[in-house]
Design a protein around this motif. Structure first.
Motif, mmCIF file in Angstrom:
data_model
loop_
_atom_site.group_PDB
_atom_site.id
_atom_site.type_symbol
_atom_site.label_atom_id
_atom_site.label_comp_id
_atom_site.label_asym_id
_atom_site.label_seq_id
_atom_site.Cartn_x
_atom_site.Cartn_y
_atom_site.Cartn_z
ATOM 1 N N LYS A 1 0.826 -1.219 0.000
ATOM 2 C CA LYS A 1 0.000 0.000 0.000
ATOM 3 C C LYS A 1 0.857 1.264 0.000
ATOM 4 N N GLY A 2 1.935 1.242 -0.797
ATOM 5 C CA GLY A 2 2.804 2.405 -0.948
ATOM 6 C C GLY A 2 3.787 2.635 0.187
ATOM 7 N N MET A 3 3.777 1.765 1.195
ATOM 8 C CA MET A 3 4.695 1.911 2.334
ATOM 9 C C MET A 3 5.735 0.800 2.291
ATOM 10 N N PRO A 4 7.029 1.148 2.432
ATOM 11 C CA PRO A 4 8.051 0.101 2.444
ATOM 12 C C PRO A 4 7.892 -0.807 3.666
ATOM 13 N N THR A 5 7.985 -2.119 3.445
ATOM 14 C CA THR A 5 7.832 -3.092 4.533
ATOM 15 C C THR A 5 9.117 -3.863 4.813
ATOM 16 N N ALA A 6 10.027 -3.896 3.834
ATOM 17 C CA ALA A 6 11.292 -4.627 4.010
ATOM 18 C C ALA A 6 12.310 -4.092 3.022
ATOM 19 N N ILE A 7 13.585 -4.179 3.422
ATOM 20 C CA ILE A 7 14.675 -3.913 2.486
ATOM 21 C C ILE A 7 15.452 -5.211 2.330
ATOM 22 N N TRP A 8 16.000 -5.404 1.136
ATOM 23 C CA TRP A 8 16.629 -6.677 0.824
ATOM 24 C C TRP A 8 17.745 -6.523 -0.188
ATOM 25 N N ALA A 9 18.614 -7.538 -0.184
ATOM 26 C CA ALA A 9 19.693 -7.609 -1.170
ATOM 27 C C ALA A 9 19.189 -8.430 -2.346
ATOM 28 N N ARG A 10 19.375 -7.889 -3.518
ATOM 29 C CA ARG A 10 18.943 -8.559 -4.745
ATOM 30 C C ARG A 10 19.930 -9.675 -5.085
ATOM 31 N N VAL A 11 19.400 -10.864 -5.370
ATOM 32 C CA VAL A 11 20.220 -11.973 -5.854
ATOM 33 C C VAL A 11 19.998 -12.048 -7.356
ATOM 34 N N ARG A 12 21.082 -11.923 -8.100
ATOM 35 C CA ARG A 12 20.980 -11.938 -9.553
ATOM 36 C C ARG A 12 20.339 -13.254 -10.007
ATOM 37 N N PRO A 13 19.287 -13.195 -10.840
ATOM 38 C CA PRO A 13 18.676 -14.429 -11.333
ATOM 39 C C PRO A 13 19.717 -15.286 -12.067
ATOM 40 N N ALA A 14 19.632 -16.579 -11.858
ATOM 41 C CA ALA A 14 20.562 -17.521 -12.487
ATOM 42 C C ALA A 14 19.781 -18.753 -12.917
ATOM 43 N N PRO A 15 20.067 -19.293 -14.105
ATOM 44 C CA PRO A 15 19.350 -20.489 -14.562
ATOM 45 C C PRO A 15 19.472 -21.660 -13.587
ATOM 46 N N GLU A 16 20.624 -21.790 -12.943
ATOM 47 C CA GLU A 16 20.818 -22.897 -12.001
ATOM 48 C C GLU A 16 19.930 -22.732 -10.772
ATOM 49 N N ILE B 1 17.635 -11.672 -0.335
ATOM 50 C CA ILE B 1 17.920 -11.952 1.073
ATOM 51 C C ILE B 1 17.438 -10.742 1.859
ATOM 52 N N THR B 2 16.462 -10.948 2.729
ATOM 53 C CA THR B 2 15.917 -9.856 3.532
ATOM 54 C C THR B 2 16.976 -9.356 4.511
ATOM 55 N N ILE B 3 17.132 -8.030 4.549
ATOM 56 C CA ILE B 3 18.100 -7.392 5.434
ATOM 57 C C ILE B 3 17.404 -6.802 6.658
ATOM 58 N N ALA B 4 16.222 -6.211 6.447
ATOM 59 C CA ALA B 4 15.503 -5.589 7.569
ATOM 60 C C ALA B 4 14.011 -5.563 7.291
ATOM 61 N N ARG B 5 13.247 -5.584 8.358
ATOM 62 C CA ARG B 5 11.798 -5.370 8.322
ATOM 63 C C ARG B 5 11.568 -3.917 8.728
ATOM 64 N N LEU B 6 10.578 -3.301 8.084
ATOM 65 C CA LEU B 6 10.299 -1.892 8.326
ATOM 66 C C LEU B 6 8.863 -1.714 8.809
ATOM 67 N N ASN B 7 8.613 -0.594 9.461
ATOM 68 C CA ASN B 7 7.243 -0.252 9.854
ATOM 69 C C ASN B 7 7.057 1.247 9.679
ATOM 70 N N ASN B 8 5.907 1.772 10.121
ATOM 71 C CA ASN B 8 5.664 3.202 9.904
ATOM 72 C C ASN B 8 6.527 4.102 10.777
ATOM 73 N N HIS B 9 7.340 3.533 11.662
ATOM 74 C CA HIS B 9 8.267 4.334 12.472
ATOM 75 C C HIS B 9 9.661 4.395 11.836
ATOM 76 N N THR B 10 9.848 3.671 10.751
ATOM 77 C CA THR B 10 11.150 3.670 10.074
ATOM 78 C C THR B 10 11.333 4.997 9.350
ATOM 79 N N GLY B 11 12.539 5.531 9.454
ATOM 80 C CA GLY B 11 12.849 6.778 8.769
ATOM 81 C C GLY B 11 12.877 6.587 7.247
#
Length: 181
Positions: free
Chosen positions: A76-91, A119-129
């Motif tokens: 709903k337009g609010m960030p809920t998590a930040i994560w590291a992107r894993v490059r897609p790989a056929p394997e 890979i999830t790095i952090a969970r966020l809520n409405n108090h996150t800057g």
């Protein structure tokens, strides 16, 4: 329960090094860092045993994965998590497809969500800057590793957050199996 890949120490250290300068973020700890390939949910012991046996039949050689930057999930337009992107790989996609078939053999329903390797790095809520500066600062995150296995994890929800325990580890070795491809 869920099926996932635990990155090695040097990758987890690179992820932990990003965990600062974001007020209100609930950072994952070292033991929580993983790439989820398939969420199985709450399952009865018999189903868990069937799943463990089906996963044991997966045969694939080890393969390389790479982290490339960071991103966010929103609701709903609010960030809920930040994560590291894993490059897609056929394997990785082959392994994910095989784990999906193992889940079907164990009687679990099909996964309906699109697979986004991360890979999830952090969970966020409405108090996150504001997260824009954090995303910009960590956009250059890079790390490579050799995936030499995957695991079936049990998740225990505690007051302090989720705790993950490896129920069974499956090493990758040899060549692809023709019976479970």
């Amino acid at each position: 329960m869920f099926i996932g890949i635990r990155p090695p120490a040097h990758v987890r250290e690179a992820l932990i090094d990003t965990m600062e300068a974001l007020e209100g973020a609930r950072w994952q700890d070292d033991e929580q860092l993983h790439l989820t390939m398939r969420f199985a949910g709450e399952v009865e012991r018999e189903t868990a045993n069937d799943l463990a046996a089906a996963l044991a039949s997966i045969a694939l050689p080890p393969f390389e994965l790479e982290l490339e930057g960071v991103s966010q999930f929103e609701r709903k337009g609010m960030p809920t998590a930040i994560w590291a992107r894993v490059r897609p790989a056929p394997e990785l996609e082959r392994l994910r497809a095989k784990t999906e078939r193992a889940c079907a053999l164990a009687g679990l329903g099909g996964e309906t969500r699109r697979f986004t390797p991360h890979i999830t790095i952090a969970r966020l809520n409405n108090h996150t800057g504001p997260i824009v500066d954090w995303l910009t600062h960590n956009s250059g995150l890079r790390a490579n590793w050799q995936v030499d296995g995957f695991s079936l994890f049990e998740s225990h929800l505690l007051a302090s957050g989720a705790q993950y325990e490896v129920a069974v580890h499956y090493p990758l070795q040899g060549t692809e199996s023709r019976t479970n491809s």
